[in-house]
Scaffold this motif. Structure first.
Motif, PDB file in Angstrom:
ATOM      1  N   SER A  67      72.934  23.228  38.664  1.00  0.00           N
ATOM      2  CA  SER A  67      73.424  23.715  39.956  1.00  0.00           C
ATOM      3  C   SER A  67      72.794  25.058  40.281  1.00  0.00           C
ATOM      4  N   VAL A  68      72.623  25.278  41.572  1.00  0.00           N
ATOM      5  CA  VAL A  68      72.193  26.579  42.095  1.00  0.00           C
ATOM      6  C   VAL A  68      73.166  26.942  43.202  1.00  0.00           C
ATOM      7  N   THR A  69      73.785  28.116  43.099  1.00  0.00           N
ATOM      8  CA  THR A  69      74.793  28.566  44.060  1.00  0.00           C
ATOM      9  C   THR A  69      74.475  29.980  44.503  1.00  0.00           C
ATOM     10  N   GLN A  70      74.650  30.240  45.788  1.00  0.00           N
ATOM     11  CA  GLN A  70      74.472  31.602  46.280  1.00  0.00           C
ATOM     12  C   GLN A  70      75.504  32.519  45.624  1.00  0.00           C
ATOM     13  N   ALA A  71      75.035  33.645  45.118  1.00  0.00           N
ATOM     14  CA  ALA A  71      75.911  34.588  44.427  1.00  0.00           C
ATOM     15  C   ALA A  71      76.464  35.614  45.402  1.00  0.00           C
ATOM     16  N   ALA A  72      77.637  36.102  45.106  1.00  0.00           N
ATOM     17  CA  ALA A  72      78.230  37.158  45.916  1.00  0.00           C
ATOM     18  C   ALA A  72      77.349  38.401  45.849  1.00  0.00           C
ATOM     19  N   GLY A  73      77.016  38.936  47.003  1.00  0.00           N
ATOM     20  CA  GLY A  73      76.174  40.125  47.046  1.00  0.00           C
ATOM     21  C   GLY A  73      74.700  39.837  47.053  1.00  0.00           C
TER      22      GLY A  73
ATOM     23  N   GLY B  18      71.308  36.883  45.913  1.00  0.00           N
ATOM     24  CA  GLY B  18      70.764  36.192  44.755  1.00  0.00           C
ATOM     25  C   GLY B  18      71.454  34.872  44.503  1.00  0.00           C
ATOM     26  N   PHE B  19      71.212  34.308  43.320  1.00  0.00           N
ATOM     27  CA  PHE B  19      71.678  32.958  43.037  1.00  0.00           C
ATOM     28  C   PHE B  19      72.152  32.846  41.590  1.00  0.00           C
ATOM     29  N   ASP B  20      73.185  32.054  41.415  1.00  0.00           N
ATOM     30  CA  ASP B  20      73.653  31.682  40.081  1.00  0.00           C
ATOM     31  C   ASP B  20      73.057  30.318  39.759  1.00  0.00           C
ATOM     32  N   VAL B  21      72.239  30.279  38.727  1.00  0.00           N
ATOM     33  CA  VAL B  21      71.543  29.062  38.330  1.00  0.00           C
ATOM     34  C   VAL B  21      72.134  28.575  37.010  1.00  0.00           C
ATOM     35  N   GLN B  22      72.749  27.406  37.050  1.00  0.00           N
ATOM     36  CA  GLN B  22      73.300  26.804  35.840  1.00  0.00           C
ATOM     37  C   GLN B  22      72.291  25.805  35.286  1.00  0.00           C
ATOM     38  N   THR B  23      72.021  25.926  33.991  1.00  0.00           N
ATOM     39  CA  THR B  23      71.051  25.040  33.358  1.00  0.00           C
ATOM     40  C   THR B  23      71.627  24.484  32.063  1.00  0.00           C
ATOM     41  N   THR B  24      70.953  23.486  31.519  1.00  0.00           N
ATOM     42  CA  THR B  24      71.387  22.913  30.250  1.00  0.00           C
ATOM     43  C   THR B  24      71.146  23.853  29.081  1.00  0.00           C
ATOM     44  N   ALA B  25      70.435  24.964  29.333  1.00  0.00           N
ATOM     45  CA  ALA B  25      70.191  25.954  28.286  1.00  0.00           C
ATOM     46  C   ALA B  25      70.949  27.254  28.538  1.00  0.00           C
ATOM     47  N   GLY B  26      71.873  27.236  29.515  1.00  0.00           N
ATOM     48  CA  GLY B  26      72.653  28.434  29.794  1.00  0.00           C
ATOM     49  C   GLY B  26      72.436  28.951  31.200  1.00  0.00           C
TER      50      GLY B  26
ATOM     51  N   GLY C 218      60.341   3.130  48.872  1.00  0.00           N
ATOM     52  CA  GLY C 218      60.470   4.571  48.941  1.00  0.00           C
ATOM     53  C   GLY C 218      61.531   5.171  48.055  1.00  0.00           C
ATOM     54  N   PHE C 219      61.831   6.424  48.374  1.00  0.00           N
ATOM     55  CA  PHE C 219      62.776   7.229  47.617  1.00  0.00           C
ATOM     56  C   PHE C 219      63.703   7.949  48.587  1.00  0.00           C
ATOM     57  N   ARG C 220      64.804   8.425  48.058  1.00  0.00           N
ATOM     58  CA  ARG C 220      65.660   9.332  48.809  1.00  0.00           C
ATOM     59  C   ARG C 220      65.746  10.655  48.050  1.00  0.00           C
ATOM     60  N   THR C 221      66.014  11.704  48.789  1.00  0.00           N
ATOM     61  CA  THR C 221      66.132  13.013  48.159  1.00  0.00           C
ATOM     62  C   THR C 221      67.505  13.173  47.514  1.00  0.00           C
ATOM     63  N   ASN C 222      67.575  14.061  46.548  1.00  0.00           N
ATOM     64  CA  ASN C 222      68.840  14.391  45.895  1.00  0.00           C
ATOM     65  C   ASN C 222      68.872  15.887  45.627  1.00  0.00           C
ATOM     66  N   TYR C 223      69.546  16.605  46.502  1.00  0.00           N
ATOM     67  CA  TYR C 223      69.725  18.047  46.331  1.00  0.00           C
ATOM     68  C   TYR C 223      71.199  18.383  46.146  1.00  0.00           C
ATOM     69  N   ARG C 224      71.940  17.459  45.562  1.00  0.00           N
ATOM     70  CA  ARG C 224      73.373  17.700  45.405  1.00  0.00           C
ATOM     71  C   ARG C 224      73.667  18.883  44.481  1.00  0.00           C
TER      72      ARG C 224
ATOM     73  N   VAL D  80      64.821  31.909  44.358  1.00  0.00           N
ATOM     74  CA  VAL D  80      64.669  30.575  43.772  1.00  0.00           C
ATOM     75  C   VAL D  80      63.656  29.774  44.586  1.00  0.00           C
ATOM     76  N   VAL D  81      62.738  29.126  43.902  1.00  0.00           N
ATOM     77  CA  VAL D  81      61.786  28.206  44.520  1.00  0.00           C
ATOM     78  C   VAL D  81      62.112  26.797  44.028  1.00  0.00           C
ATOM     79  N   VAL D  82      62.419  25.895  44.952  1.00  0.00           N
ATOM     80  CA  VAL D  82      62.693  24.501  44.610  1.00  0.00           C
ATOM     81  C   VAL D  82      61.374  23.731  44.720  1.00  0.00           C
ATOM     82  N   ALA D  83      60.815  23.350  43.582  1.00  0.00           N
ATOM     83  CA  ALA D  83      59.517  22.670  43.544  1.00  0.00           C
ATOM     84  C   ALA D  83      59.652  21.323  42.853  1.00  0.00           C
ATOM     85  N   THR D  84      60.682  20.584  43.237  1.00  0.00           N
ATOM     86  CA  THR D  84      60.962  19.291  42.614  1.00  0.00           C
ATOM     87  C   THR D  84      60.390  18.122  43.402  1.00  0.00           C
ATOM     88  N   GLY D  85      59.616  18.403  44.449  1.00  0.00           N
ATOM     89  CA  GLY D  85      59.054  17.328  45.257  1.00  0.00           C
ATOM     90  C   GLY D  85      60.095  16.712  46.171  1.00  0.00           C
TER      91      GLY D  85
END
Length: 418
Positions: free
Chosen positions: A103-109, A111-119, A343-349, A126-131
């Motif tokens: 997940s990526v969420t706008q942070a208060a004040g 910037g962004f809070d980025v949750q990852t499988t590594a912490g 084709g494909f559909r996008t997933n930015y959930r 943030v640059v979203v380069a997932t195609g």
């Protein structure tokens, strides 16, 4: 512990690597998070005989270009994978493979809070380069097909030999569908191809690859905002052509003469029978008209620039359907496999920011969104038709790097928090 980074890049394909190169050159702190492995899509989501449809000389990334001995050829799947991996080896980007962003969420004040499988990571930008191709599309009426049929999406197709015996039904004739249908036919399979509205382009015309002519004409550099219809161009289907065996046209009419069975648009499935619309003739005519209109553009360019290029006779249709088929009985046709290439559909959930339209597509201007510090890169028609090609991605990456650097400077000047 929350890690702090100036920039988080999501995705380690050619787009993510391209912006990383610019950030490295500018000394901007960043990390690239890649769920699988660098460039894995080139290896994992293409069939064995896949080739690029753009010539090798167009394969240019920031600080890196094709260095082989066949600039007018077309790299295979494995060569393309090696090309992108080799690019990463030239500047050692800060890529973390096997780390998924949840997940990526706008942070208060800011910037962004980025949750990852590594912490967790706190990022200023943030640059979203997932195609733009995330979830394979398979229609609901696939459930109505006989249970004994093997069904797979085009992204999972590898070769004719990996399929069970029998004829193969391919649904969709965009770039992947048309090339997979050819691959199957060359392997000796009986192919049934359900067509849509995909356009086609000639491989060569008047002594050169059509891509080379269009490149010289600046066609790949025209901003989307200057095209009729504007951003609606992003929904257009790519022209079908192939780079296989040195490159050639894909002419479905010729395929029909060689035994491929062609059908119009798929309407549904009833008791093992496909219902198709009588649109085949119109679809073939429309595809040919697009190819001929591109030749018209090339002719005009040659005349305007006074270029000495050999004349060439125009295409004449070699086959027309005697009658429009309206159905296909799968068992009677001996079909054992179905390949969905629609084709494909996008997933930015996972991305929680107010930058999407009603269809879930990102709203942006050349990758820059209305949320400060949030960007997209590597999307088809991000800025131009060329944005979907290596060289176009390179140009888009430089533009975003400029914006990232500017945003970082603005934050520093006002003392904004991380």
């Amino acid at each position: 512990m929350i890690e702090n980074r100036d920039v988080v890049v999501v995705g380690g394909g050619q787009a993510g690597l391209s912006v990383s190169w610019h950030l490295v050159q500018r000394g901007i702190d960043h990390v690239v998070l890649e769920r699988d492995g660098i460039a894995h899509e080139w290896r994992d989501s293409r069939w064995d005989n896949f080739t690029l449809v753009t010539p090798n000389w167009q394969c240019n990334l920031p600080g890196y270009s094709y260095r082989g001995d066949d600039p007018d050829g077309f790299m295979t799947r494995d060569e393309t994978y090696a090309f992108v991996r080799g690019y990463a080896g030239t500047f050692h980007p800060p890529v973390r493979e096997g780390v998924a962003v949840t997940s990526v969420t706008q942070a208060a004040g800011g910037g962004f809070d980025v949750q990852t499988t590594a912490g967790p990571i706190r990022a200023r930008q943030v640059v979203v380069a997932t195609g733009g191709y995330h979830e394979p599309v398979v229609p609901r009426y696939a459930e109505k097909l006989p249970a004994h049929l093997t069904q797979l999406h085009s992204s999972r197709y590898r070769s004719a030999s990996a399929l069970p015996d029998g004829a193969v039904l391919v649904v969709g004739n965009g770039q992947s569908g048309a090339q997979i249908a050819e691959d199957l036919m060359l392997a000796g399979r009986q192919v049934h191809l359900v067509t849509g509205s995909a356009p086609r382009v000639a491989r060569f015309y008047r002594g050169r690859d059509c891509v080379a002519w269009l490149h010289d004409m600046g066609t790949y550099d025209v901003p989307i905002a200057e095209h009729p219809g504007g951003t609606a161009k992003r929904e257009n289907t790519n022209h079908y052509v192939t780079g296989r065996d040195g490159g050639r046209d894909i002419d479905l009419r010729s395929f029909a003469l060689e035994g491929m069975r062609l059908y119009g648009r798929l309407l549904g499935v009833d008791d093992g029978v496909l219902r198709v619309a009588p649109t085949l003739g119109a679809s073939l005519d429309a595809a040919d008209a697009v190819a001929e209109s591109i030749k018209d553009m090339i002719d005009d360019h040659i005349a305007r620039e006074g270029i000495d290029a050999p004349p060439e006779e125009r295409y004449v249709p070699v086959w027309r359907p005697a009658e429009e088929p309206t159905g296909l009985e799968l068992d009677t046709a001996g079909i054992g496999s179905v390949i969905w290439s629609i084709g494909f559909r996008t997933n930015y959930r996972w991305l929680h920011a107010g930058v999407f339209d009603g269809a879930g597509l990102p709203c942006h201007n050349r990758g820059v969104t209305s949320v400060p510090g949030l960007y997209f890169l590597g999307l088809p028609w991000l800025h131009t038709w060329g944005s979907g090609r290596f060289a176009g991605i390179a140009r888009d990456a430089e533009h975003l790097a400029d914006r990232i650097e500017l945003e970082a400077g603005l934050r520093a000047s006002i003392g904004a928090p991380a």
